[in-house]
Design an enzyme around this catalytic site. Structure first.
Site, PDB file in Angstrom:
ATOM      1  CB  SER A 146      36.442  60.104  55.635  1.00  0.00           C
ATOM      2  OG  SER A 146      36.844  61.311  56.239  1.00  0.00           O
ATOM      3  CE1 TYR A 159      37.428  57.325  60.135  1.00  0.00           C
ATOM      4  CE2 TYR A 159      38.130  59.386  59.131  1.00  0.00           C
ATOM      5  CZ  TYR A 159      37.131  58.479  59.421  1.00  0.00           C
ATOM      6  OH  TYR A 159      35.835  58.706  58.989  1.00  0.00           O
TER       7      TYR A 159
HETATM    8  P1  NAD Z   1      28.322  55.930  63.739  1.00  0.00           P
HETATM    9  O1  NAD Z   1      29.272  55.650  64.842  1.00  0.00           O
HETATM   10  O2  NAD Z   1      27.067  56.677  64.020  1.00  0.00           O
HETATM   11  O3  NAD Z   1      27.918  54.566  63.025  1.00  0.00           O
HETATM   12  C1  NAD Z   1      28.857  53.572  62.725  1.00  0.00           C
HETATM   13  C2  NAD Z   1      28.142  52.295  62.373  1.00  0.00           C
HETATM   14  O4  NAD Z   1      29.136  51.318  62.044  1.00  0.00           O
HETATM   15  C3  NAD Z   1      27.318  51.696  63.514  1.00  0.00           C
HETATM   16  O5  NAD Z   1      26.143  51.094  62.990  1.00  0.00           O
HETATM   17  C4  NAD Z   1      28.226  50.611  64.083  1.00  0.00           C
HETATM   18  O6  NAD Z   1      27.514  49.541  64.713  1.00  0.00           O
HETATM   19  C5  NAD Z   1      28.922  50.136  62.814  1.00  0.00           C
HETATM   20  N1  NAD Z   1      30.208  49.499  63.089  1.00  0.00           N
HETATM   21  C6  NAD Z   1      31.284  50.012  63.742  1.00  0.00           C
HETATM   22  N2  NAD Z   1      32.273  49.090  63.806  1.00  0.00           N
HETATM   23  C7  NAD Z   1      31.821  47.978  63.171  1.00  0.00           C
HETATM   24  C8  NAD Z   1      32.357  46.701  62.909  1.00  0.00           C
HETATM   25  N3  NAD Z   1      33.592  46.342  63.302  1.00  0.00           N
HETATM   26  N4  NAD Z   1      31.578  45.817  62.254  1.00  0.00           N
HETATM   27  C9  NAD Z   1      30.357  46.135  61.863  1.00  0.00           C
HETATM   28  N5  NAD Z   1      29.785  47.335  62.054  1.00  0.00           N
HETATM   29  C10 NAD Z   1      30.508  48.236  62.711  1.00  0.00           C
HETATM   30  O7  NAD Z   1      29.191  56.685  62.645  1.00  0.00           O
HETATM   31  P2  NAD Z   1      28.818  57.483  61.308  1.00  0.00           P
HETATM   32  O8  NAD Z   1      29.260  58.856  61.495  1.00  0.00           O
HETATM   33  O9  NAD Z   1      27.430  57.224  60.870  1.00  0.00           O
HETATM   34  O10 NAD Z   1      29.865  56.797  60.317  1.00  0.00           O
HETATM   35  C11 NAD Z   1      29.511  55.999  59.227  1.00  0.00           C
HETATM   36  C12 NAD Z   1      30.643  55.999  58.237  1.00  0.00           C
HETATM   37  O11 NAD Z   1      30.851  57.325  57.763  1.00  0.00           O
HETATM   38  C13 NAD Z   1      31.993  55.537  58.814  1.00  0.00           C
HETATM   39  O12 NAD Z   1      32.653  54.745  57.857  1.00  0.00           O
HETATM   40  C14 NAD Z   1      32.731  56.840  59.030  1.00  0.00           C
HETATM   41  O13 NAD Z   1      34.128  56.683  58.986  1.00  0.00           O
HETATM   42  C15 NAD Z   1      32.212  57.654  57.868  1.00  0.00           C
HETATM   43  N6  NAD Z   1      32.355  59.097  58.054  1.00  0.00           N
HETATM   44  C16 NAD Z   1      31.672  59.759  59.026  1.00  0.00           C
HETATM   45  C17 NAD Z   1      31.845  61.130  59.158  1.00  0.00           C
HETATM   46  C18 NAD Z   1      31.123  61.938  60.191  1.00  0.00           C
HETATM   47  O14 NAD Z   1      31.464  63.117  60.373  1.00  0.00           O
HETATM   48  N7  NAD Z   1      30.134  61.391  60.886  1.00  0.00           N
HETATM   49  C19 NAD Z   1      32.724  61.807  58.316  1.00  0.00           C
HETATM   50  C20 NAD Z   1      33.405  61.098  57.344  1.00  0.00           C
HETATM   51  C21 NAD Z   1      33.217  59.743  57.222  1.00  0.00           C
END
Ligand code: NAD
Length: 256
Positions: A146, A159
Site C-alpha cells: 500500500s 496497517y
Molecule cells: P478486499 O476487501 O476487496 O479483498 C480482500 C481479499 O483478501 C478478499 O478476497 C478476502 O477474502 C481476503 N482476505 C482477507 N483476510 C484474509 C485472511 N486472513 N486470509 C485469507 N484471505 C483473506 O480488499 P482489496 O482492496 O482488494 O485489498 C487487496 C489488497 O490490496 C490488501 O492487501 C489491501 O491492503 C491492499 N490495498 C488496497 C487498497 C485499496 O484502496 N483498496 C489500497 C492499498 C492497498
C-alpha cells in the site's frame, strides 16, 4: 497471451484487487488458484469466469495468517498443478481507526498476522516448492502492499506498520533470490474502489473529500492495479526486482 500455461496462486481472489488480478491473469492464459477467507460463493463465480478461457481455475478457502492452513494450501496447489510459477500475495485487511494508545492487542495481531505473516508464510512455502522442483528461473512473487508503507495514515499504525514491513520484506527476499532468476516486487496501491473502502465509497460527501485530495481527482480501479501486476508477472519485467510500483494517481506524492 502473456501468461499462457503459467500456474498462478493469488491470495484474496474473491474480491477487489485480487479478483481483478485473477481474472486478468486467467484471460492471459494462466491457470489460477484463487484463495478467499470470506466470500466463497464470489470466489467460485470468479473461478467459473476464468475457466471460460479454457484454463484451470480453483477456489480455496483459507486464512493466510494461519501457518498450517498455508502449508495445506500449497500441498493442494501441488496436487492440482504440480508446480507454481507466480505467487501474488494480495490478501489483506485494514484495522479499526484508533490511536496507538488505544489499539487492542487482538487488532494489532490480526492486521500484522494477515498482512505480514500471511505473505511470509506463502513466500516461504513458494520458495520451498521452487527449491524442491529446482524451478526458480522465471518465477515471480508479487506482493500487494500500500502507499501507506511510506505515507502514514493517521490512527492506522497497525496497517502502516504491516505494509512498511511487507515492503522491506520484499526487498530482503528480492536480494536473497536475485541470482536464481526469480523476481520479487511490490505494488503499492493508493485509493482503489474496492470493498475495503466501502464505507468511504458509499458516503458521497466523504468520497468527494477523498477525491479532492487525489491529484488525479478519482479513485483507481482494481483493473488498473491488475495491469501493473500483469507487467510484473510477465517476461517483460525480467530485470525488475526489489521494486515498488505505486498505483495511486499521484496521491503518495502529496500524502493523504
Ligand atoms: P478486499 O476487501 O476487496 O479483498 C480482500 C481479499 O483478501 C478478499 O478476497 C478476502 O477474502 C481476503 N482476505 C482477507 N483476510 C484474509 C485472511 N486472513 N486470509 C485469507 N484471505 C483473506 O480488499 P482489496 O482492496 O482488494 O485489498 C487487496 C489488497 O490490496 C490488501 O492487501 C489491501 O491492503 C491492499 N490495498 C488496497 C487498497 C485499496 O484502496 N483498496 C489500497 C492499498 C492497498
Amino acid at each position: 497471451m502473456v501468461l499462457k500455461g503459467k500456474n498462478v496462486l493469488v491470495t484474496g481472489a474473491s474480491s477487489g484487487i485480487g479478483k481483478a488480478i485473477a481474472l486478468l491473469f486467467g484471460k492471459e492464459g494462466a491457470n489460477i488458484i484463487g484463495t478467499y477467507h470470506h466470500g466463497g460463493e464470489e470466489a467460485e463465480e470468479v473461478m467459473k469466469e476464468i475457466a471460460t478461457h479454457g484454463v484451470k481455475a480453483v477456489a480455496i478457502g483459507i486464512d493466510v495468517s494461519e501457518e498450517e492452513e498455508v502449508a495445506r494450501l500449497f500441498a493442494r496447489a501441488v496436487d492440482e498443478f504440480g508446480d507454481l510459477d507466480i505467487l501474488v500475495n494480495n490478501a489483506g485487511i485494514n484495522g479499526p481507526t484508533v490511536t496507538i494508545e488505544n489499539i487492542q492487542t487482538s487488532d494489532w495481531d490480526k492486521v500484522i498476522k494477515t498482512n505480514l505473516y500471511g505473505p511470509f508464510f506463502c513466500c516461504r512455502e513458494f520458495l520451498r516448492l521452487k527449491r524442491r522442483n529446482n524451478s526458480f528461473k522465471g518465477s515471480r512473487i508479487i506482493n500487494v502492499s500500500s502507499i501507506h508503507e511510506v505515507v502514514n495514515v493517521p490512527e492506522h499504525a497497525h496497517y502502516n506498520a504491516s505494509k512498511a514491513a511487507l515492503r522491506n520484506f520484499t526487498r530482503s527476499l528480492a536480494l536473497e533470490v536475485a541470482a536464481t532468476g526469480m523476481t520479487v516486487n511490490n505494488i503499492a496501491p493508493g485509493m482503489i474502489l474496492t470493498p475495503i473502502n466501502k464505507e468511504v465509497i458509499e458516503d458521497k460527501e466523504k468520497m468527494k473529500k477523498v477525491e479532492a485530495t487525489i491529484p488525479m481527482h478519482r479513485g483507481g480501479t482494481p483493473e488498473e492495479v491488475a495491469n501493473v501486476a500483469l507487467f510484473l508477472a510477465s517476461e517483460a519485467s525480467s530485470y525488475v526486482t526489489g521494486s515498488t510500483y505505486t498505483v495511486d494517481g499521484a496521491l503518495s506524492i502529496l500524502g493523504p
